[in-house]
Write a protein that holds these residues in place. Structure first.
Motif, PDB file in Angstrom:
ATOM      1  N   ILE A   1       0.898  -1.067  -0.073  1.00 14.98           N
ATOM      2  CA  ILE A   1      -0.020   0.059   0.070  1.00 14.98           C
ATOM      3  C   ILE A   1       0.763   1.209  -0.011  1.00 14.98           C
ATOM      4  CG2 ILE A   1      -1.565   1.314   1.207  1.00 14.98           C
ATOM      5  CD1 ILE A   1      -2.880  -1.427   0.225  1.00 14.98           C
ATOM      6  N   ILE A   2       0.893   1.996  -1.211  1.00 16.66           N
ATOM      7  CA  ILE A   2       1.426   3.313  -1.041  1.00 16.66           C
ATOM      8  C   ILE A   2       0.485   4.318  -1.334  1.00 16.66           C
ATOM      9  CG2 ILE A   2       3.289   4.524  -2.418  1.00 16.66           C
ATOM     10  CD1 ILE A   2       4.357   1.808  -3.534  1.00 16.66           C
ATOM     11  N   GLY A   3       0.321   5.138  -0.135  1.00 17.61           N
ATOM     12  CA  GLY A   3      -0.576   6.340  -0.512  1.00 17.61           C
ATOM     13  C   GLY A   3      -2.168   5.600  -0.721  1.00 17.61           C
ATOM     14  N   ASP A   4      -2.601   5.994  -1.626  1.00 12.02           N
ATOM     15  CA  ASP A   4      -4.091   5.475  -1.998  1.00 12.02           C
ATOM     16  C   ASP A   4      -3.869   4.483  -3.085  1.00 12.02           C
ATOM     17  OD1 ASP A   4      -3.404   6.993  -4.228  1.00 12.02           O
ATOM     18  OD2 ASP A   4      -5.103   8.776  -3.782  1.00 12.02           O
ATOM     19  N   ILE A   5      -2.636   3.857  -3.105  1.00 13.07           N
ATOM     20  CA  ILE A   5      -2.381   2.991  -4.430  1.00 13.07           C
ATOM     21  C   ILE A   5      -2.289   1.940  -3.689  1.00 13.07           C
ATOM     22  CG2 ILE A   5      -0.990   2.304  -6.434  1.00 13.07           C
ATOM     23  CD1 ILE A   5      -0.635   5.136  -6.843  1.00 13.07           C
ATOM     24  N   ALA A   6      -2.505   0.511  -4.487  1.00 18.22           N
ATOM     25  CA  ALA A   6      -2.104  -0.856  -3.978  1.00 18.22           C
ATOM     26  C   ALA A   6      -1.351  -1.431  -5.233  1.00 18.22           C
ATOM     27  CB  ALA A   6      -3.285  -1.825  -3.644  1.00 18.22           C
ATOM     28  N   VAL A   7      -0.215  -2.061  -4.717  1.00 22.02           N
ATOM     29  CA  VAL A   7       0.670  -2.614  -5.906  1.00 22.02           C
ATOM     30  C   VAL A   7       0.566  -4.045  -5.753  1.00 22.02           C
ATOM     31  CG1 VAL A   7       2.887  -2.718  -7.039  1.00 22.02           C
ATOM     32  CG2 VAL A   7       2.030  -0.376  -6.105  1.00 22.02           C
ATOM     33  N   ILE A   8       0.440  -4.952  -6.540  1.00 20.75           N
ATOM     34  CA  ILE A   8       0.509  -6.520  -6.177  1.00 20.75           C
ATOM     35  C   ILE A   8       1.727  -6.934  -7.119  1.00 20.75           C
ATOM     36  CG2 ILE A   8      -0.873  -8.609  -6.808  1.00 20.75           C
ATOM     37  CD1 ILE A   8      -3.506  -7.088  -7.104  1.00 20.75           C
ATOM     38  N   LYS A   9       2.616  -7.563  -6.322  1.00 19.16           N
ATOM     39  CA  LYS A   9       3.680  -7.886  -6.786  1.00 19.16           C
ATOM     40  C   LYS A   9       3.782  -9.387  -6.905  1.00 19.16           C
ATOM     41  CE  LYS A   9       6.850  -5.678  -4.840  1.00 19.16           C
ATOM     42  NZ  LYS A   9       7.890  -5.003  -3.733  1.00 19.16           N
ATOM     43  N   GLY A  10       4.465 -10.023  -7.836  1.00 11.48           N
ATOM     44  CA  GLY A  10       4.671 -11.277  -7.814  1.00 11.48           C
ATOM     45  C   GLY A  10       3.711 -12.383  -8.136  1.00 11.48           C
ATOM     46  N   LYS A  11       2.777 -11.786  -8.918  1.00  9.09           N
ATOM     47  CA  LYS A  11       1.703 -12.580  -9.350  1.00  9.09           C
ATOM     48  C   LYS A  11       1.505 -12.648 -11.047  1.00  9.09           C
ATOM     49  CE  LYS A  11       0.014 -13.553  -5.194  1.00  9.09           C
ATOM     50  NZ  LYS A  11       0.016 -15.126  -4.602  1.00  9.09           N
ATOM     51  N   LYS A  12       0.652 -13.461 -11.372  1.00 14.31           N
ATOM     52  CA  LYS A  12       0.439 -13.696 -12.890  1.00 14.31           C
ATOM     53  C   LYS A  12      -0.816 -12.689 -12.934  1.00 14.31           C
ATOM     54  CE  LYS A  12       2.062 -17.878 -14.136  1.00 14.31           C
ATOM     55  NZ  LYS A  12       2.210 -19.326 -14.601  1.00 14.31           N
ATOM     56  N   LEU A  13      -1.424 -12.368 -14.165  1.00 16.39           N
ATOM     57  CA  LEU A  13      -2.432 -11.441 -14.167  1.00 16.39           C
ATOM     58  C   LEU A  13      -3.839 -12.156 -13.561  1.00 16.39           C
ATOM     59  CD1 LEU A  13      -3.793  -8.796 -15.104  1.00 16.39           C
ATOM     60  CD2 LEU A  13      -4.121  -9.966 -17.560  1.00 16.39           C
ATOM     61  N   ASP A  14      -4.080 -13.448 -13.706  1.00 15.89           N
ATOM     62  CA  ASP A  14      -5.368 -14.140 -13.301  1.00 15.89           C
ATOM     63  C   ASP A  14      -5.131 -14.133 -11.890  1.00 15.89           C
ATOM     64  OD1 ASP A  14      -3.135 -15.951 -13.476  1.00 15.89           O
ATOM     65  OD2 ASP A  14      -4.694 -17.517 -14.099  1.00 15.89           O
TER      66      ASP A  14
ATOM     67  N   LYS B   1      -9.736  -4.041  -2.840  1.00 14.91           N
ATOM     68  CA  LYS B   1     -10.389  -2.792  -3.017  1.00 14.91           C
ATOM     69  C   LYS B   1     -11.575  -2.417  -1.735  1.00 14.91           C
ATOM     70  CE  LYS B   1     -14.229  -4.606  -5.761  1.00 14.91           C
ATOM     71  NZ  LYS B   1     -14.944  -4.784  -7.311  1.00 14.91           N
ATOM     72  N   MET B   2     -11.771  -3.451  -0.760  1.00 14.56           N
ATOM     73  CA  MET B   2     -12.574  -3.063   0.282  1.00 14.56           C
ATOM     74  C   MET B   2     -11.878  -1.959   1.171  1.00 14.56           C
ATOM     75  SD  MET B   2     -14.204  -6.911   1.178  1.00 14.56           S
ATOM     76  CE  MET B   2     -12.753  -7.785   1.455  1.00 14.56           C
ATOM     77  N   ARG B   3     -10.458  -1.973   1.401  1.00 12.54           N
ATOM     78  CA  ARG B   3     -10.055  -0.830   1.826  1.00 12.54           C
ATOM     79  C   ARG B   3     -10.378   0.511   1.596  1.00 12.54           C
ATOM     80  NH1 ARG B   3      -4.150  -2.979   3.800  1.00 12.54           N
ATOM     81  NH2 ARG B   3      -4.229  -0.989   4.652  1.00 12.54           N
ATOM     82  N   LYS B   4     -10.848   1.246   2.177  1.00 11.49           N
ATOM     83  CA  LYS B   4     -11.715   2.522   1.889  1.00 11.49           C
ATOM     84  C   LYS B   4     -10.600   3.372   1.124  1.00 11.49           C
ATOM     85  CE  LYS B   4     -15.123   2.144   5.383  1.00 11.49           C
ATOM     86  NZ  LYS B   4     -15.874   2.820   6.277  1.00 11.49           N
ATOM     87  N   GLU B   5      -9.334   3.616   1.698  1.00 11.73           N
ATOM     88  CA  GLU B   5      -8.188   4.333   1.343  1.00 11.73           C
ATOM     89  C   GLU B   5      -7.756   4.054  -0.315  1.00 11.73           C
ATOM     90  OE1 GLU B   5      -5.384   1.606   3.032  1.00 11.73           O
ATOM     91  OE2 GLU B   5      -7.585   1.943   3.199  1.00 11.73           O
ATOM     92  N   ILE B   6      -8.083   3.020  -0.893  1.00 14.45           N
ATOM     93  CA  ILE B   6      -7.514   2.685  -2.201  1.00 14.45           C
ATOM     94  C   ILE B   6      -8.422   3.210  -3.358  1.00 14.45           C
ATOM     95  CG2 ILE B   6      -6.886   0.479  -3.312  1.00 14.45           C
ATOM     96  CD1 ILE B   6      -5.206   1.119  -1.268  1.00 14.45           C
ATOM     97  N   LYS B   7      -7.683   3.836  -4.049  1.00 14.15           N
ATOM     98  CA  LYS B   7      -8.216   4.378  -5.436  1.00 14.15           C
ATOM     99  C   LYS B   7      -7.578   3.684  -6.508  1.00 14.15           C
ATOM    100  CE  LYS B   7      -8.925   9.142  -3.418  1.00 14.15           C
ATOM    101  NZ  LYS B   7      -8.531  10.590  -3.613  1.00 14.15           N
ATOM    102  N   SER B   8      -6.723   2.918  -6.373  1.00 17.98           N
ATOM    103  CA  SER B   8      -6.257   2.444  -7.636  1.00 17.98           C
ATOM    104  C   SER B   8      -5.545   1.190  -7.240  1.00 17.98           C
ATOM    105  CB  SER B   8      -5.158   3.159  -8.385  1.00 17.98           C
ATOM    106  OG  SER B   8      -5.750   4.552  -8.585  1.00 17.98           O
ATOM    107  N   ILE B   9      -5.437   0.189  -7.998  1.00 21.79           N
ATOM    108  CA  ILE B   9      -4.716  -1.081  -7.865  1.00 21.79           C
ATOM    109  C   ILE B   9      -3.885  -1.379  -9.045  1.00 21.79           C
ATOM    110  CG2 ILE B   9      -4.897  -3.743  -7.176  1.00 21.79           C
ATOM    111  CD1 ILE B   9      -7.514  -3.050  -5.790  1.00 21.79           C
ATOM    112  N   TYR B  10      -2.629  -1.709  -9.147  1.00 18.65           N
ATOM    113  CA  TYR B  10      -1.916  -2.126 -10.087  1.00 18.65           C
ATOM    114  C   TYR B  10      -1.121  -3.458 -10.021  1.00 18.65           C
ATOM    115  CZ  TYR B  10      -2.153   2.960 -11.726  1.00 18.65           C
ATOM    116  OH  TYR B  10      -2.644   3.894 -12.221  1.00 18.65           O
TER     117      TYR B  10
END
Length: 309
Positions: free
Chosen positions: A72-85, A95-104
């Motif tokens: 979690i970096i500010g209002d961005i979540a960054v998923i690492k080490g995973k395939k797209l699916d 996205k249930m975390r209220k502060e999250i506006k974007s997920i990459y």
């Protein structure tokens, strides 16, 4: 049930190390008593205190398995080490975390400038955010310059070691998390450099975002060339985990006698041992070394403090 006992400050690094080494027992929950954290393990790793306590069954293994798989970096979540699916399955949870506006999805750090290859999975396509840690604010852009929130404890620890009026070189400064925190806390002189000019632009903005007691001079360029223009640093910070060793001799030549090098590297244990031998042969005392966090099955990120004799 066997657990390892770890000071609260180092718990996250120990958990990640146990998970990456296949030692973590997923059937049971991590416990704590305020100051110590107790991590359930299949078998104990070397170098840790072992305790035998009653386990607590983990009734939410699915949720726990997602732990540490995203930042979690500010209002961005960054998923690492995973395939797209795989990453898409995590989106509904994150996205249930209220502060999250974007997920990459982060497919890895690439190139000389250490930039992330990111793909938007949810929300606003805005890679810039304001991140807060240890009493400072940082403008971070996850696409333009590398930044890791997982070093927050490490940055605070180093900042607490700094003496007033130290002369410091932050060799691979990025957006300035080490430099800004140190200058925020104490009067000192910092030279900060990075080969990524976008990172330096963000660092200069972060200087304006925070009240600073110390002075930061920021330069875009190759740290190996820049460091030759300066000498007698009291401390050199080398946060380039995949390449710092290539610059170690330049740091040794520029740090003063009795000065400190804070060195970071991601490597396996065999490589770590060879580094220790080299540091000693180069006239450096190993003040301490510790695991910051796990990286892969056989590799960890190590923090090593070196003193020039």
């Amino acid at each position: 049930m066997i657990h390892i006992a770890v000071d609260k400050e180092y718990a996250q690094a120990a958990i990640e190390y146990c998970k990456s080494s296949g030692l973590f027992n997923k059937k049971y929950r991590v416990q704590h008593d305020g100051s110590m954290v107790y991590i359930p393990v299949i078998r104990p790793p070397e170098g840790y205190k072992i305790v035998d306590i009653n386990p607590i069954e983990n009734n939410s293994i699915k949720d726990y398995n997602h732990s540490f798989s995203y930042d979690i970096i500010g209002d961005i979540a960054v998923i690492k080490g995973k395939k797209l699916d795989e990453a898409q399955k995590l989106v509904d949870i994150i996205k249930m975390r209220k502060e999250i506006k974007s997920i990459y999805l982060d497919s890895g750090v690439t190139g000389e400038y250490r930039t992330r290859d990111v793909k938007l999975l949810y929300g606003e396509d805005n890679t810039g955010t304001i991140y807060r840690e240890n009493g400072i604010r940082l403008h971070v852009d996850i696409k333009r310059a590398y930044f890791s929130p997982r070093l927050a404890t490490e940055r605070a620890r180093i900042a607490n070691e700094i003496n007033e009026n130290e002369k410091i070189f932050d060799m691979f400064c990025g957006v300035g998390p080490f430099s800004v925190l140190i200058a925020h806390r104490i009067k000192c002189d910092i030279i900060a450099s990075d080969i990524n000019c976008d990172a330096i632009e963000l660092l200069n903005e972060n200087k304006r975002l925070n009240s600073l007691k110390g002075k930061i001079e920021a330069y875009c360029g190759d740290s190996r060339n820049l460091i030759k223009s300066f000498h007698d640093f009291n401390r050199i910070i080398m946060n380039l985990p995949h390449g710092a060793f290539n610059f170690i001799n330049d740091a040794i030549n520029s740090v003063s006698a009795g000065g400190i090098i804070n060195y970071y590297e991601i490597c396996d244990y065999e490589t770590l041992e060879s580094r220790m031998e080299y540091f000693r042969s180069a006239g450096l005392e190993i003040v301490y070394k510790r695991i910051v966090h796990g990286f892969s099955k056989f590799k960890n990120m190590y923090s090593i403090e070196l003193k020039k004799l």
